[in-house]
Design a protein around this motif. Structure first.
Motif, short mmCIF file in Angstrom:
data_model
loop_
_atom_site.label_atom_id
_atom_site.label_comp_id
_atom_site.label_asym_id
_atom_site.label_seq_id
_atom_site.Cartn_x
_atom_site.Cartn_y
_atom_site.Cartn_z
N ILE A 10 -1.66 -19.18 -9.01
CA ILE A 10 -1.91 -20.37 -8.20
C ILE A 10 -2.42 -19.98 -6.82
N VAL A 11 -1.80 -18.97 -6.21
CA VAL A 11 -2.21 -18.50 -4.88
C VAL A 11 -2.72 -17.08 -5.04
N ALA A 12 -3.92 -16.87 -4.61
CA ALA A 12 -4.49 -15.53 -4.69
C ALA A 12 -3.87 -14.64 -3.62
N ALA A 13 -3.49 -13.44 -4.00
CA ALA A 13 -2.90 -12.49 -3.06
C ALA A 13 -3.83 -11.30 -2.92
N GLU A 14 -3.97 -10.86 -1.69
CA GLU A 14 -4.80 -9.69 -1.44
C GLU A 14 -4.08 -8.45 -1.98
N PRO A 15 -4.82 -7.54 -2.61
CA PRO A 15 -4.16 -6.33 -3.12
C PRO A 15 -3.59 -5.50 -1.97
N PRO A 16 -2.46 -4.82 -2.19
CA PRO A 16 -1.87 -4.01 -1.13
C PRO A 16 -2.80 -2.87 -0.71
N SER A 17 -2.74 -2.54 0.57
CA SER A 17 -3.60 -1.50 1.13
C SER A 17 -3.10 -0.12 0.72
N ARG A 18 -3.97 0.67 0.14
CA ARG A 18 -3.61 2.04 -0.22
C ARG A 18 -3.44 2.90 1.03
N ARG A 19 -4.22 2.59 2.04
CA ARG A 19 -4.13 3.34 3.29
C ARG A 19 -2.77 3.12 3.97
N ALA A 20 -2.34 1.86 3.99
CA ALA A 20 -1.03 1.55 4.58
C ALA A 20 0.09 2.21 3.77
#
Length: 74
Positions: A10-20
């Motif tokens: 329902i809500v698109a989530a940004e993929p987690p940052s590999r750099r972080a």
């Protein structure tokens, strides 16, 4: 065919940052290394008697007089 349908989120989530994630891992490992080093220092200080600068080794009292005296010193 209806059983194979997968509903999108329902809500698109940004993929987690590999750099972080990499920096988070480095920070946690650095913290663990510091804690390990502090633990080693505390264990060594406990074994050697605290390191207060006295003339003792392992908490044994220092000798105040020599055990062997020469007859010429009397």
């Amino acid at each position: 065919m209806a059983e194979d349908y997968v509903r999108p989120p329902i809500v698109a989530a940004e993929p987690p940052s590999r750099r972080a994630a990499a920096w988070r891992f480095r920070a946690v490992m650095a913290l663990l290394l510091v804690l390990l080093a502090a633990g080693v220092v505390l264990v060594i200080r406990a074994i050697t008697g605290g390191g207060e600068g006295g003339a003792t080794v392992g908490g044994l009292p220092a000798l105040t007089r020599p055990l062997v005296t020469s007859p010429a010193g009397r």
